[in-house]
Design an enzyme around this catalytic site. Sequence first.
Site, short mmCIF file in Angstrom:
data_model
loop_
_atom_site.label_atom_id
_atom_site.label_comp_id
_atom_site.label_asym_id
_atom_site.label_seq_id
_atom_site.Cartn_x
_atom_site.Cartn_y
_atom_site.Cartn_z
N LYS A 57 21.16 53.37 20.22
CA LYS A 57 22.12 52.37 20.70
C LYS A 57 23.18 53.02 21.60
CE LYS A 57 21.09 49.39 16.86
NZ LYS A 57 21.34 48.90 15.51
N GLN A 114 25.67 49.33 11.08
CA GLN A 114 24.25 49.59 10.88
C GLN A 114 23.85 49.35 9.41
OE1 GLN A 114 22.03 50.42 13.41
NE2 GLN A 114 20.46 50.12 11.86
N ASP A 163 25.43 41.65 16.80
CA ASP A 163 24.16 41.66 16.06
C ASP A 163 23.70 40.23 15.75
OD1 ASP A 163 22.86 44.04 15.63
OD2 ASP A 163 24.03 44.61 13.87
#
Length: 291
Positions: free
Chosen positions: A52, A96, A119
């Site tokens: 990322k 995460q 997200d």
Amino acid sequence: MILIDGNKVAAEMKQEITEEVKKIINNGGKAPHLAAVLVGHDGGSETYVAYKIKDCEAVGFKSSLIRYEDYVTEKELLAKIEELNNDDDLDGFIVQLPLPKHISEQKVIEAINPKKDVDGFHPANVGRMVIGLPSYVSATPFGIVELLKRYKIETNGKNCVIVGRSNIVVRPLSVLMSQKAVNATVTVAHSRTENLEEVCRNADILIAAIGVPEFVKGNMVKKGAVVIDVGTTRVKSDLTKSGWKLKGDVLFEEVAEKCSYITPVPGGVGPMTRVSLLLNTLLSAKGEIYK
Ligand code: NAP
């Protein structure tokens, strides 16, 4: 059979994002800024977060990595999320997953300001997506729909069977596939589905997202179907430097012979997931979701 090249499509999309970033900067704006919070040292999570950050650099975004050891308390993590929510320089951030067992993932997800939830896991974004409002859509489902679109695969009126029922992939994907822009007739199949093989054989578009390597065999696929393999399970391998390789949910050798299109693992859905996060961050920077 046509092999769907997720790497190629993702590279095109990255190029488009890079151009947009240049435009923003040429017009006096600032580079989009994405932050990632990583807790602990899980091998998979380390790899995903490293990708990322690398992806941000590749398209001209600013990125920040915030690391905690796996003994961080839920309270400390929630306080950091509050700080990130209020950081005006940040366009979006992700925490995460998975998190250590003593931290509630749901609490963490719901603590993120939906306006920065790139997200797309916050219930506000999921809800907005379900009723067709602008929202951050979770990266993998968004990436799959984009792959189908860019390969001009006919979805109108087609039977789409999705195997799995996770909140991050299957539920949002089932909604997207049934929306008016896509118009598929969607079946969600799971471990309690009766006659699963037959249900799969009925699919014009078969999407597997269960995390069971090579679960979908040739006899489960209709001739000419489109097959999308979301599964990525790490299995031991003597052939790679790392000692493991990724396996999909589809028995590629058998299924490829029968279908019209198929995504490989790796190089299919994975790169699209990565680029979709960049796209959500860009949408946030441009203020296009929450006006
Ligand atoms: P998940 O939370 O791991 O859940 C798997 C689902 O599959 C469960 O809901 C389970 O259904 C169902 N399932 C398991 N065994 C089954 C069987 N034998 N028959 C029918 N259904 C079965 O799902 P996920 O997070 O979506 O992950 C699925 C896979 O996709 C994993 O390999 C993951 O690594 C991969 N993934 C890849 C990407 C990417 O970018 N390529 C992104 C996300 C996930 P029940 O609830 O009925 O038990």
